[in-house]
Scaffold this motif. Sequence first.
Motif, PDB file in Angstrom:
ATOM      1  N   GLU C  50      -8.433  36.015  28.828  1.00  0.00           N
ATOM      2  CA  GLU C  50      -7.858  37.099  29.629  1.00  0.00           C
ATOM      3  C   GLU C  50      -8.928  37.873  30.379  1.00  0.00           C
ATOM      4  O   GLU C  50      -8.627  38.659  31.268  1.00  0.00           O
ATOM      5  CB  GLU C  50      -7.103  38.076  28.704  1.00  0.00           C
ATOM      6  CG  GLU C  50      -5.911  37.426  28.031  1.00  0.00           C
ATOM      7  CD  GLU C  50      -5.435  38.203  26.830  1.00  0.00           C
ATOM      8  OE1 GLU C  50      -5.997  39.273  26.551  1.00  0.00           O
ATOM      9  OE2 GLU C  50      -4.486  37.733  26.185  1.00  0.00           O
ATOM     10  N   GLU C 291       2.063  25.384  33.123  1.00  0.00           N
ATOM     11  CA  GLU C 291       1.503  25.171  31.793  1.00  0.00           C
ATOM     12  C   GLU C 291       1.326  23.683  31.537  1.00  0.00           C
ATOM     13  O   GLU C 291       2.000  22.857  32.150  1.00  0.00           O
ATOM     14  CB  GLU C 291       2.394  25.788  30.725  1.00  0.00           C
ATOM     15  CG  GLU C 291       3.812  25.290  30.770  1.00  0.00           C
ATOM     16  CD  GLU C 291       4.689  25.946  29.724  1.00  0.00           C
ATOM     17  OE1 GLU C 291       4.159  26.427  28.729  1.00  0.00           O
ATOM     18  OE2 GLU C 291       5.910  25.953  29.918  1.00  0.00           O
ATOM     19  N   TYR C 292       0.406  23.361  30.673  1.00  0.00           N
ATOM     20  CA  TYR C 292       0.155  21.959  30.385  1.00  0.00           C
ATOM     21  C   TYR C 292      -0.515  21.821  29.017  1.00  0.00           C
ATOM     22  O   TYR C 292      -1.340  22.651  28.641  1.00  0.00           O
ATOM     23  CB  TYR C 292      -0.752  21.355  31.467  1.00  0.00           C
ATOM     24  CG  TYR C 292      -0.782  19.841  31.440  1.00  0.00           C
ATOM     25  CD1 TYR C 292       0.304  19.114  31.895  1.00  0.00           C
ATOM     26  CD2 TYR C 292      -1.885  19.158  30.942  1.00  0.00           C
ATOM     27  CE1 TYR C 292       0.297  17.733  31.846  1.00  0.00           C
ATOM     28  CE2 TYR C 292      -1.899  17.773  30.895  1.00  0.00           C
ATOM     29  CZ  TYR C 292      -0.804  17.069  31.349  1.00  0.00           C
ATOM     30  OH  TYR C 292      -0.802  15.699  31.301  1.00  0.00           O
ATOM     31  N   PHE C 293      -0.121  20.781  28.318  1.00  0.00           N
ATOM     32  CA  PHE C 293      -0.804  20.449  27.073  1.00  0.00           C
ATOM     33  C   PHE C 293      -1.721  19.270  27.377  1.00  0.00           C
ATOM     34  O   PHE C 293      -1.237  18.176  27.666  1.00  0.00           O
ATOM     35  CB  PHE C 293       0.192  19.993  26.005  1.00  0.00           C
ATOM     36  CG  PHE C 293       1.065  21.074  25.448  1.00  0.00           C
ATOM     37  CD1 PHE C 293       0.699  21.760  24.310  1.00  0.00           C
ATOM     38  CD2 PHE C 293       2.265  21.396  26.061  1.00  0.00           C
ATOM     39  CE1 PHE C 293       1.514  22.749  23.792  1.00  0.00           C
ATOM     40  CE2 PHE C 293       3.082  22.383  25.541  1.00  0.00           C
ATOM     41  CZ  PHE C 293       2.708  23.061  24.407  1.00  0.00           C
ATOM     42  N   THR C 294      -3.012  19.470  27.359  1.00  0.00           N
ATOM     43  CA  THR C 294      -3.915  18.329  27.548  1.00  0.00           C
ATOM     44  C   THR C 294      -4.310  17.813  26.181  1.00  0.00           C
ATOM     45  O   THR C 294      -4.680  18.587  25.315  1.00  0.00           O
ATOM     46  CB  THR C 294      -5.231  18.721  28.229  1.00  0.00           C
ATOM     47  OG1 THR C 294      -5.096  19.995  28.780  1.00  0.00           O
ATOM     48  CG2 THR C 294      -5.640  17.710  29.237  1.00  0.00           C
ATOM     49  N   TYR C 306      -3.876  23.839  25.240  1.00  0.00           N
ATOM     50  CA  TYR C 306      -2.648  24.294  25.902  1.00  0.00           C
ATOM     51  C   TYR C 306      -3.034  25.416  26.855  1.00  0.00           C
ATOM     52  O   TYR C 306      -3.626  26.412  26.441  1.00  0.00           O
ATOM     53  CB  TYR C 306      -1.631  24.783  24.873  1.00  0.00           C
ATOM     54  CG  TYR C 306      -0.474  25.543  25.470  1.00  0.00           C
ATOM     55  CD1 TYR C 306       0.429  24.904  26.311  1.00  0.00           C
ATOM     56  CD2 TYR C 306      -0.278  26.903  25.216  1.00  0.00           C
ATOM     57  CE1 TYR C 306       1.484  25.585  26.870  1.00  0.00           C
ATOM     58  CE2 TYR C 306       0.772  27.593  25.776  1.00  0.00           C
ATOM     59  CZ  TYR C 306       1.656  26.929  26.605  1.00  0.00           C
ATOM     60  OH  TYR C 306       2.691  27.620  27.174  1.00  0.00           O
ATOM     61  N   LYS C 308      -1.816  28.027  30.034  1.00  0.00           N
ATOM     62  CA  LYS C 308      -0.676  28.606  30.743  1.00  0.00           C
ATOM     63  C   LYS C 308      -1.211  29.611  31.741  1.00  0.00           C
ATOM     64  O   LYS C 308      -1.955  30.523  31.382  1.00  0.00           O
ATOM     65  CB  LYS C 308       0.258  29.279  29.740  1.00  0.00           C
ATOM     66  CG  LYS C 308       1.586  29.736  30.340  1.00  0.00           C
ATOM     67  CD  LYS C 308       2.385  30.450  29.270  1.00  0.00           C
ATOM     68  CE  LYS C 308       3.652  31.043  29.825  1.00  0.00           C
ATOM     69  NZ  LYS C 308       4.715  30.065  30.022  1.00  0.00           N
ATOM     70  N   VAL C 316      -2.976  33.113  31.270  1.00  0.00           N
ATOM     71  CA  VAL C 316      -2.246  33.896  30.282  1.00  0.00           C
ATOM     72  C   VAL C 316      -2.667  33.471  28.878  1.00  0.00           C
ATOM     73  O   VAL C 316      -2.868  34.288  27.995  1.00  0.00           O
ATOM     74  CB  VAL C 316      -0.723  33.693  30.454  1.00  0.00           C
ATOM     75  CG1 VAL C 316       0.050  34.410  29.367  1.00  0.00           C
ATOM     76  CG2 VAL C 316      -0.290  34.179  31.816  1.00  0.00           C
ATOM     77  N   ARG C 317      -2.806  32.169  28.701  1.00  0.00           N
ATOM     78  CA  ARG C 317      -3.088  31.697  27.357  1.00  0.00           C
ATOM     79  C   ARG C 317      -3.859  30.396  27.430  1.00  0.00           C
ATOM     80  O   ARG C 317      -3.573  29.526  28.246  1.00  0.00           O
ATOM     81  CB  ARG C 317      -1.749  31.450  26.638  1.00  0.00           C
ATOM     82  CG  ARG C 317      -1.874  30.880  25.249  1.00  0.00           C
ATOM     83  CD  ARG C 317      -2.038  31.962  24.208  1.00  0.00           C
ATOM     84  NE  ARG C 317      -1.839  31.450  22.855  1.00  0.00           N
ATOM     85  CZ  ARG C 317      -2.801  31.394  21.940  1.00  0.00           C
ATOM     86  NH1 ARG C 317      -4.007  31.807  22.222  1.00  0.00           N
ATOM     87  NH2 ARG C 317      -2.541  30.958  20.729  1.00  0.00           N
ATOM     88  N   ARG C 319      -4.786  27.787  24.427  1.00  0.00           N
ATOM     89  CA  ARG C 319      -4.735  27.551  22.987  1.00  0.00           C
ATOM     90  C   ARG C 319      -5.484  26.256  22.730  1.00  0.00           C
ATOM     91  O   ARG C 319      -5.192  25.230  23.340  1.00  0.00           O
ATOM     92  CB  ARG C 319      -3.280  27.440  22.526  1.00  0.00           C
ATOM     93  CG  ARG C 319      -3.114  27.501  21.013  1.00  0.00           C
ATOM     94  CD  ARG C 319      -2.491  26.273  20.470  1.00  0.00           C
ATOM     95  NE  ARG C 319      -2.076  26.361  19.074  1.00  0.00           N
ATOM     96  CZ  ARG C 319      -2.866  26.591  18.043  1.00  0.00           C
ATOM     97  NH1 ARG C 319      -4.115  26.917  18.237  1.00  0.00           N
ATOM     98  NH2 ARG C 319      -2.415  26.522  16.809  1.00  0.00           N
TER      99      ARG C 319
END
Lengths: 125, 127, 359
Positions: C50, C291-294, C306, C308, C316-317, C319
Amino acid sequence: MTAQAQATTIIDVGKLVGSVEHYRNEGYRLVQIGCTKVGDTYEINYSFDKDYHFENIRIVVSADTEVPSISGMYWNSFIYENEMHDLFGIQVRGMNIDFKGTLFRTSVKYPFSQPPVTVTKGDKP
Amino acid sequence: MAFFEMVRTALRTVLQQPVTILYPAQAAKKTPISRGHVVHDGSKCISCSICVKKCPSQAIILNKEAKTWQIDRFRCVVCNSCVDTCPTKCLSMDTQYTAPAAAKGIETFTITYVKPPKPEKKDEQKP
Amino acid sequence: MSKQIIVPFGPQHPVLPEPIHLDLVLEDETVVDVIPSIGYIHRGFEKLVEKREFTEYVYVAERTCGICSFVHGATYCEGIEQIMKIDVPERAQYLRVIWSEFSRLHSHLLWLGCFADSFGFENLFMGAWKTRERVLDFMEETTGGRVIQGTSKIGGVRRDISSERLDKMVKDLDILDQEMKELTTVFLHDDSVRHRLRNVGVISREDAYHLGAVGPTARGSGVAIDMRKLGYGAYDRLNVPVITDSCGDCLSRCTVRAKELFTSTDLIRQAVSKIPDGPVEVKVTGAPDGEYFTRAEQPRGELVHYLKGNGSKFLVRSRIRTPTLTNIPPLIKMLQGCELADVPVIVLSIDPCISCTER
């Protein structure tokens, strides 16, 4: 580069256990549980994988909602659920191993539930 | 199943020269592009502050009034980001690592760059 | 039933490079239950997203781990590229494969050394690290960093490797292969090593799969999961063999890693033979929205980033789910029923990287 298909289904908290059970019976493995704070709500993503096929279910909860644990189906989920509790302050009901907030001991309680920091560039610490 | 598989290797290493370097008697290994520390050339710096904006660890402080460019070596992660983005190439990467220090501190460089006068208005020699 | 006692293991222990704490519940010398606890070095990298622009966060992502740094950086970049629909130049994709595989060599050699240390074979430990030095030298020559490569960039890579350097590298790989062959012979065939590792910390195929084991921990139990098969980067154009071993004990996990050394050098050779000429980066404009999960294969297993974004410069995020985090539940299953003296070997056999785990 090949983009991987990533289906995300948004479901109710009440249907969570049923959906997870379906994945468990189909032979999926739990990839991760991750929480994201969006505004005042929390998105919790449960990701599953079977033979490189990736699926994702999402519940959107408010800060005071109690989320049922899925450790009955996936024993290894305790590590993610404790993380979710320690960092976001999400209450998880019925975890098989409940660290009661001691998995991550942070100086700020529930650090990831704090409002996002806004930065003006050039600020010096 | 085999026993003493390691013996051959071990015996050979006994007879060989050591592979380690006797640092600091011998110089440490370095390559021409090793990232050691950032060097600032005050005669080329135009105080554009792009390096300050691009620094991910906020290690650089630029003071336009005092004409100083400061870097906190303890915050700097030697990512090469400032060197890449510097428009006048006044920043460069030296291959030598910074010497260990007992206290944290900020290293200061003075900017000696003087803006060349514009051809029309010769008297406007502002920095 | 004999009396149960609790023996703390870690966070400071000679075999542990990083702090993890295990409370071992013992009955005589046998471990009956284990309660893990982490959180000693939590750094809050995920919160830092952030405060840093998405282009700067690459440097943060890279520093998640000191061993597989490049893989973290490249995976993060790939996530952003997928969200922003950026086509990475072919050459950059191949370069990412080359550096990723060197990271794997580096990580596995380091682990083999640490593992030898855990069962008291100091000479082998030194041997493994001597070989690892060659890999690090290559890293420094091509990227400028021994440990933190720092060559990932959104839209490509920051440095190119000249074709002469690549040719020389392939020649050097033969020497590396020779050294690794000597080294792995000791791990795989020496009787004292085999005796120490066979039937220690056994986990069945079903347990490994359902408890979410990834990487060599899963493959050592016969679960053939290798994220390189997803074909991210240039892996879809290369032949990636998945190494598995069926016994599920410490020796199996060691065997998988030892054999993977050679698949890595083979992949580097394949990549060098196929690498096209061209640019190594594209210009990136705009900001990620989506958003995407690589998922990528780190030396320790499946890594999930992850990401976003909301259309601004700040994500935003982010993970990061690291392989060690998901390998902890299988570790608990492995430790249940083992002898106290085997605990250090079993803990090391999953290749725990706690810094990764505590992003």
